[in-house]
Design an enzyme around this catalytic site. Structure first.
Site, mmCIF file in Angstrom:
data_model
loop_
_atom_site.group_PDB
_atom_site.id
_atom_site.type_symbol
_atom_site.label_atom_id
_atom_site.label_comp_id
_atom_site.label_asym_id
_atom_site.label_seq_id
_atom_site.Cartn_x
_atom_site.Cartn_y
_atom_site.Cartn_z
ATOM 1 N N LYS A 43 -18.082 9.039 -17.629
ATOM 2 C CA LYS A 43 -18.200 10.137 -16.670
ATOM 3 C C LYS A 43 -17.223 11.273 -16.976
ATOM 4 C CE LYS A 43 -20.294 7.589 -12.887
ATOM 5 N NZ LYS A 43 -20.150 7.024 -11.546
ATOM 6 N N ILE A 96 -4.503 -3.169 -8.820
ATOM 7 C CA ILE A 96 -4.878 -3.611 -7.472
ATOM 8 C C ILE A 96 -5.878 -4.769 -7.529
ATOM 9 C CG2 ILE A 96 -5.960 -2.879 -5.298
ATOM 10 C CD1 ILE A 96 -3.306 -1.445 -5.901
ATOM 11 N N GLU A 220 5.984 -16.677 -0.666
ATOM 12 C CA GLU A 220 5.045 -17.674 -0.173
ATOM 13 C C GLU A 220 5.102 -18.892 -1.073
ATOM 14 O OE1 GLU A 220 1.536 -15.194 -0.253
ATOM 15 O OE2 GLU A 220 0.891 -15.942 -2.191
ATOM 16 N N HIS A 258 -4.674 -16.946 -1.984
ATOM 17 C CA HIS A 258 -4.135 -16.351 -3.204
ATOM 18 C C HIS A 258 -4.228 -17.372 -4.327
ATOM 19 C CE1 HIS A 258 -1.339 -13.283 -1.027
ATOM 20 N NE2 HIS A 258 -2.540 -12.785 -1.249
#
Lengths: 301, 386
Positions: A43, A96, A220, A258
């Site tokens: 593009k 991301i 975590e 996750h």
């Protein structure tokens, strides 16, 4: 000031013309980020909502003197998009995309590190990858290169935030915001097993940042990044650090959403992380609101 | 995706690893036929996706054809940790005492941002047990993800681990295991025991192999190996909706939220409130009413669930959309258990207005996740007479 991104960040978006890329390009612009161009192979030469689109990162970087790239490319092409940006010499690359195969990330992270070392040896500022599977980063009042909701970043403050989880980053940022403290920079490092930048990589940047007084680390279960962070804090940090660990009641051997949040054997247990932070004299909040009390207490010492 | 032993062995064979002969049987008669074909003592091994098969009686040495048939009868249909054994692997038995058993394995290791190769002369045991008792007996080595493991590295590791036998052949097996891991996107691969006989030649007697779910798109040839019957029915249904869902044992509160981190924390909060989470359910960002409706429908089907805790942080998610989804579930008669929710973010007032209109005690909104979790815990424990 803050770290990694600011008013001077000139951002290109790899995958700008896709659904996610488009909506977050708009949100970043709204936040005040200098989004300068998009990259979508095939593009090149077109215009997307006022942004010029290029076929390659190298072209976009050269035309706009861009210094940050954010990637919204689907999983199968994401690691390749990282390598394209790294070989174009992009100093900061933010991935991301969620769901990138781990082997692809191992190869990409290793190559980015090699390019980083070469770039530094030649006097450059280096090449850093943040993520994948991360919400990106925000320096409050200056620039957002990520997907966080804009409205939780209304009050710039002096607390640095690093997190493996997207939603808990928002939760913590909002709590800090509502408590009148606010954040300096927020860095979402990502929830995948192999990521470009770890807690221990970000901590020295906050330690050196004159606009950050204290740091909140949101970890975590899974892996040993928190343990490595605790060791770094004990040896090198003068600024206070407060921690939180998510998934403390999760069973062994089950992946909690996750890809990296899994206790395998004895690796990644909350007990090990709590012990490491205790040994480094880092207070660990049992609940998210307790983070606020602990940061206040640490700053009043 | 976890593979069965026989599937893991099939992959290792594709990469040239010397694997112990074996065939899969689904009936005791098939077990007998395989034992007859081999004409020697065999081992009948349950093929289920759980550890500790041996301790559960799922692995039996069978010196004769009749004994193999008998063991096939015993093991097929047996329940191991909640999973029914539908298949056994019948392998040629090996005289373990005539040789030595080693361990080699590779695991994704975030600390080195690649695979770590592990080797130990203490084969035949779970590596976790070795790690706990004698960690110094495990040799670790980072594998370069681009070059893979090279033979000289494999030999170095084998020597450090104290392996005896044909070192070149043993190293070659490790190199081939590394190729299998990298090409087949393993999260974990183990050859344990790696048996070295009196001739010094290595032979893979058992293996664990797990493939990265994110990479399954490039292993279309293995898609048939996914066994829906071995998964929890609710997990299968969740995958149809594209939810990240994990069924948890002994729970009574259904938990759903938007984002892995917030759901993990929600589980912790339910625990602190004195109840047990029955599941992990991440509905993703920007959840519309229909997605919430499906999520509530899914969690409501779980008979363990006595109350539902919804924890949403709305950046993109609108609170009124969440409320609409829950109300729709109530109106359709799907929702019969109390829903206690906390929704922070946009359109909270609209959500409150919608709920006030319905006026059902089953659906209540709370300002913090703690209050919502406390109420859900109370409801769930009360329903169980606690």
């Amino acid at each position: 000031m803050g770290i990694l991104v600011d008013n001077n960040s000139r951002v290109i978006v790899q995958g700008m013309t896709g659904r996610e890329g488009a909506s977050h390009s708009r949100a970043m612009k709204e936040f005040g980020t200098q989004v300068v161009a998009g990259v979508t192979p095939g593009k090149g030469g077109t215009d997307f909502e006022g942004w010029p689109v290029y076929n390659s990162v190298a072209e976009a970087k050269a035309a706009h003197d861009a210094n940050v790239s954010i990637i919204f490319v689907p999983p199968a092409g994401a690691a390749d998009a990282v390598l394209e940006a790294a070989h174009a010499g992009m100093p900061l690359i933010v991935l991301i995309t969620e769901g990138v195969p781990t082997v692809d990330m191992m190869k990409a992270v290793q190559e980015v590190k090699t390019l980083d070392a070469l770039n530094r040896a030649e006097g450059g500022q280096g090449i850093r990858l943040i993520g994948g599977n991360c919400p990106g980063l925000v320096t409050n009042g200056q620039a957002k290169v990520g997907i966080m909701p804009n409205k939780i970043y209304t009050n710039p403050g002096r607390i640095g935030l690093i997190s493996r989880s997207g939603t808990l980053t928002y939760e913590a940022a909002k709590l800090l915001n509502d408590a009148g403290m606010g954040t300096s920079t927020t860095v979402g490092i990502g929830g995948d097993p192999v990521i470009g930048t770890t807690f221990a990589d970000v901590l020295p940047l906050f330690e050196a940042d004159p606009d950050t007084d204290a740091i909140v680390v949101i970890g975590e279960i899974g892996g040993a990044d928190e343990e490595a962070a605790a060791e770094y804090i004990a040896q090198h940090m003068k600024k206070p650090v407060v921690a939180f660990i998510s998934g403390r009641s999760a069973p062994k051997g089950k992946r909690m959403g996750h890809a990296g949040a899994i206790i395998m054997g004895d690796v990644g247990t909350p007990e090990s992380k709590l012990a490491a932070f205790a040994a480094a004299n880092v207070p660990v909040a049992d609940t998210m609101p307790e983070i606020i009390d602990m940061v206040k207490a640490a700053l009043n010492k | 995706m976890k593979l069965h032993e026989y599937q893991g062995k099939e992959i290792l064979r594709q990469f040239g690893v010397n694997v112990q002969d074996g065939k899969v049987a689904r009936t005791p008669d098939e077990v007998r036929a395989i034992a007859r074909e081999y004409g020697q003592p065999v081992v009948v091994k349950a093929q289920v996706h759980v550890g500790g098969r041996g301790k559960a009686g799922g692995v039996k040495f069978s010196p004769t054809e009749d004994k193999a048939f008998e063991n096939g009868e015993k093991i097929l249909g047996m329940d191991i940790k909640g999973l029914t054994v539908n298949k056994v692997l019948v392998t040629k038995a090996v005289d373990i005492d005539a040789g030595v058993e080693y361990y080699v394995g590779m695991i994704v290791d975030r600390n080195v941002q690649s695979y770590t190769l592990m080797a130990s002369a203490e084969g035949g045991m779970e590596i976790e047990e070795v790690a706990a008792a004698t960690p110094e007996k495990i040799i670790k080595h980072r594998v370069d993800p681009v070059t893979g493991l090279r033979p000289y590295e494999a030999r170095e590791v084998a020597i450090k681990a104290g392996f005896k036998g044909n070192l070149n052949k043993i190293a070659d097996m490790m190199v081939k295991m590394s190729e299998a891991a990298l090409k087949r996107d393993a999260v974990l691969v183990e050859i344990n025991p790696l048996f070295v006989g009196p001739d010094g030649i290595p032979l893979a007697l058992d293996t664990k192999f797990e493939i990265d779910d994110n990479a399954m798109y490039r292993h279309a040839d293995l898609a048939d190996w996914r066994e829906l019957e071995a998964e929890h029915p609710l997990e299968i249904e969740a995958s149809k909706y594209g939810f990240a869902y994990v069924k948890l044992d002994d729970g009574n509160v259904g938990v759903l939220g938007n984002g892995a981190g917030i759901v993990m924390t929600s589980l912790d909060v339910v625990n602190r409130a004195g109840a047990k989470p029955a599941n992990f359910l991440d509905i993703g960002g920007g959840a519309k009413a229909e997605i919430v409706y499906n999520a509530v429908k899914l969690v409501s089907k779980d008979t363990d669930v006595k109350a539902i805790f919804i924890n949403i942080f709305g950046g993109i998610t609108r609170a009124d959309e969440v409320a609409k989804g829950v109300i729709q579930a109530l109106n359709d008669g799907i929702l019969t258990k109390p829903v206690r929710m906390r929704i922070a973010g946009t359109a909270e007032d609209e959500a409150k207005a919608l709920l006030a209109e319905v006026g059902s005690p089953l659906i209540q909104m709370y300002p913090t996740m703690f209050e919502a979790a406390d109420e859900a815990a109370k409801d769930a424990n009360a329903a169980e007479g606690k």
